[in-house]
Design an enzyme around this catalytic site. Structure first.
Site, short mmCIF file in Angstrom:
data_model
loop_
_atom_site.label_atom_id
_atom_site.label_comp_id
_atom_site.label_asym_id
_atom_site.label_seq_id
_atom_site.Cartn_x
_atom_site.Cartn_y
_atom_site.Cartn_z
N HIS A 50 0.71 -1.32 -0.06
CA HIS A 50 0.00 -0.01 -0.01
C HIS A 50 0.85 1.36 0.10
O HIS A 50 1.83 1.25 -0.91
CB HIS A 50 -1.02 -0.32 1.33
CG HIS A 50 -2.08 0.94 1.39
ND1 HIS A 50 -2.38 1.86 0.28
CD2 HIS A 50 -2.96 1.36 2.34
CE1 HIS A 50 -3.35 2.68 0.46
NE2 HIS A 50 -3.75 2.17 1.92
N HIS B 254 -2.26 -2.67 -9.52
CA HIS B 254 -3.19 -2.05 -8.63
C HIS B 254 -4.43 -2.85 -8.66
O HIS B 254 -4.95 -3.37 -9.68
CB HIS B 254 -3.49 -0.60 -9.34
CG HIS B 254 -4.35 0.16 -8.17
ND1 HIS B 254 -5.42 0.11 -8.02
CD2 HIS B 254 -3.55 1.13 -7.35
CE1 HIS B 254 -5.83 0.94 -6.80
NE2 HIS B 254 -4.80 1.94 -6.75
N ASP C 215 2.69 5.38 -6.76
CA ASP C 215 3.97 5.24 -6.09
C ASP C 215 5.08 5.13 -6.96
O ASP C 215 6.22 5.15 -6.51
CB ASP C 215 3.89 3.89 -4.96
CG ASP C 215 2.82 4.19 -3.95
OD1 ASP C 215 1.88 3.41 -3.84
OD2 ASP C 215 2.81 5.34 -3.31
#
Ligand code: SDX
Length: 429
Positions: free
Chosen positions: A266, A307, A365
Site C-alpha cells: 500500500h 493495482h 507510487d
C-alpha cells in the site's frame, strides 16, 4: 437505487432468494446480500475484490478507463488548476470553495498548525533511528489525549474541529519526526507561509536562519499532497472506516489508517520503489529484475506497478511522471539516473506480455519517490508524506460515515477449523 433484483437459486433451499440490486451515479451496480444471513448463508470474498463496503459520494474510480474523480472533478484538472487545501475543502464539503470560503478555510487550518508542547517530549521516548512511520502511528494516536473538547463524534462541531486539527497538525508532526532523526531542533510552523511552504520550512528550516522556500519545490510538494488526498475504499481508508464504526475517536482512527498505509503493498510502496530503483542501479540490470518479477518462485515484485482497481494507467502516475520531468528540469537535475531507470523500466514492462496480460501499469507510487528525492525528502519519509496527503481523505470518509446512519463493521468467516471436541488432560495427550 433501482427496482432491479438478483434471483439466487441454491441447492437445498426450496425458494429462490431475491436480492435487491442498487445502481449508483457511476460504476457497477451492487447486489444487496444482507438477506442471505436469514437463509443461513454468508458471502465469501477474501480481500474484498468484489465487495462494496459502503455507499459514498466522495471519490469515484474507473479502473478500466483510468478515471479518478473527486466529487466529480477529474484528478488531472485538480492537479493542474487547484491546490491541496482547496481539494481538502472539496473532499470534505462536496463543492469547490468560493474565494471567501477558501480564505476562511485556510485561515482556520493555520490556527491549528501547532501541537501541544507536551507532545514534543513524546519524541524523546523513541530512538533517533526510529522509522518515522512508527513515530507517526504513536504521536497521532496520542493526540486524542490532548483534545477532550473534540471527541464527542456525534457532535458535528466536534468532528469539524478534529478535522481541522488533523489536517493542520499532520505536517507539523511529520516534520518533527524527521527533525528528531537528524538531531536538529523542531521548527515551529510559520503561518505566513502556504501549507506546503510551511511543511518544507518545518522540514528543512533551522532557527539560525530564515527559510528560503523554492516556489518550484513548494508547488511540487503541494501537488504530491493533492495527488495522495483520497482514493475511495483503499486498505487504509477502509481501516479508518472500520475503526470509526466502533465509535473510536478520530485521532485513533487516523492512527489506524497510518498503520495500514505503512505496508509495502500500500503506501509503503513509494519507499520500496526507490529502494528497488537503487537496487537495480543501472538500466543494464532491468531485464534481470523484470524476470524476477515474473518468476512465481521469486517473491520479488516490481514495486510501484499493479493495482487492485486500475487495470489501465493510474491517472495520478501520469501527472506524477510529468511533474517529475518538470521538477528535475527546474532544479537543473539533468539525467537523474533513478528517473532514467524508472522510465526504462516502465517502457520495458509495458511492452512485456506478462505485464500486459495481468494489466500491470505504474501506480501512484512509481514516480512520486523521484520527485520527493529531488525535493530532498529522505526515502524513510516517503510514506509519511503519503499519510499527510491522505489524512483529508481518511477524515472525509470517516465523517461521511459518522454523520450518516452506520453500524459497527463486523465481517463473518468461512470456518474450516475443528468441529467441537472435548478437552484432553495433559497426561492423556
Ligand atoms: C497504493 O487501493 C488503492 O487505491 C491503493 C492506492 C491508494 O491511493 O490508496 O492506490 C495506493 O497502495 C498503490 C499500490 C502500491 N503497491 C505497489 O506498488 C506494490 C506492488 N504491487 C502489488 O503488490 C499489487 O499489484 C497490489 C498489491 C497493488 C495489488 O494486488 P492485488 O490486486 O491483490 O493483485 P494480485 O497481488 O492478486 O496480483 C494479480 C497478479 C498476480 O499474479 P497471478 O497470481 O495472477 O499469477 O499480478 C501479479 C501477481 O503476482 N502482480 C505482480 C505485481 N502486482 C501484481 N507481478 C509483479 N509485479 C507486481 N508489482
Amino acid at each position: 437505487m433501482s427496482d432491479k433484483k438478483a434471483i439466487l437459486e441454491i441447492d437445498g433451499i426450496d425458494q429462490p432468494i431475491e436480492l435487491p440490486i442498487y445502481s449508483g451515479t457511476l460504476g457497477p451496480d451492487v447486489v444487496d446480500v444482507g438477506g442471505l444471513t436469514s437463509q443461513g448463508l454468508f458471502t465469501y470474498d477474501p480481500g474484498f475484490v468484489s465487495t462494496a463496503s459502503c455507499e459514498s459520494q466522495i471519490t469515484f474510480i474507473d479502473g478500466g478507463k483510468g478515471i479518478l474523480l473527486h466529487r466529480g472533478y477529474p484528478i488531472g484538472q485538480l492537479a493542474e488548476k487547484s491546490d491541496y487545501l482547496e481539494t481538502c475543502y472539496l473532499l470534505l464539503y462536496g463543492e469547490l470553495p468560493t474565494k471567501e470560503q477558501k480564505e476562511e478555510f485556510v485561515g482556520t487550518v493555520h490556527k491549528h498548525t501547532m501541537v501541544n508542547e507536551q507532545i514534543r517530549t513524546f519524541f524523546n521516548g523513541f530512538r533517533r533511528d526510529a522509522h518515522p512511520m512508527a513515530i507517526m502511528c504513536g504521536v497521532v494516536g496520542a493526540l486524542s489525549a490532548f483534545y477532550h473538547d473534540s471527541l464527542e463524534i456525534s457532535e458535528e462541531q466536534h468532528r469539524q474541529v478534529a478535522a481541522f486539527r488533523l489536517i493542520a497538525k499532520m505536517p507539523t508532526l511529520a516534520a518533527m519526526s524527521y527533525k528528531f532523526s537528524t538531531g536538529q531542533p523542531f521548527m515551529y510552523p510559520d503561518n505566513s507561509l502556504s501549507y506546503s511552504e510551511n511543511f518544507l520550512h518545518m522540514m528543512f528550516g533551522n532557527p539560525c536562519e530564515s527559510s528560503n522556500i523554492s516556489p518550484v519545490l513548494a508547488r511540487a510538494m503541494d501537488r504530491i499532497f493533492l495527488l495522495h488526498a483520497d482514493h475511495e475504499q483503499n486498505a487504509s481508508t477502509s481501516t479508518v472506516r472500520l475503526a470509526g464504526s466502533s465509535g473510536a475517536n478520530p485521532f485513533a482512527c487516523i492512527a489506524a489508517g497510518i498503520a495500514a498505509l505503512w505496508g509495502p503493498s500500500h503506501g509503503g510502496a513509494n519507499e520500496a520503489v526507490l529502494e528497488m530503483l537503487e537496487e537495480i542501479g543501472d538500466v543494464s540490470h532491468i531485464d534481470d529484475f523484470v524476470a524476477r518479477a515474473k518468476d512465481k518462485d521469486d517473491p520479488f515484485r516490481l514495486m510501484g506497478f499493479g493495482h487492485r482497481v486500475y487495470k489501465n494507467f493510474d491517472p495520478r502516475a501520469k501527472v506524477m511522471k510529468e511533474a517529475a520531468d518538470e521538477v528535475l528540469a527546474e532544479l537543473g537535475i539533468e539525467n537523474d539516473p533513478l528517473l532514467e531507470i524508472a522510465k526504462r523500466l516502465e517502457e520495458i514492462a509495458l511492452h512485456d506480455e506478462y505485464f500486459i496480460d495481468k494489466k500491470l501499469y505504474p501506480n501512484v507510487d512509481f514516480y512520486s519517490g523521484i520527485i520527493l528525492k529531488a525535493i530532498g525528502i529522505p526515502t524513510s519519509m516517503f510514506t509519511v508524506i503519503f499519510a499527510v496527503g491522505r489524512t483529508v481523505g481518511w477524515i472525509a470518509h470517516w465523517n461521511e460515515m459518522i454523520s450518516g446512519s452506520y453500524r459497527i463493521g463486523r465481517p463473518r468467516q468461512l470456518y474450516t477449523g475443528y468441529p467441537q471436541r472435548d478437552f484432553v488432560p495433559v497426561d492423556k495427550r
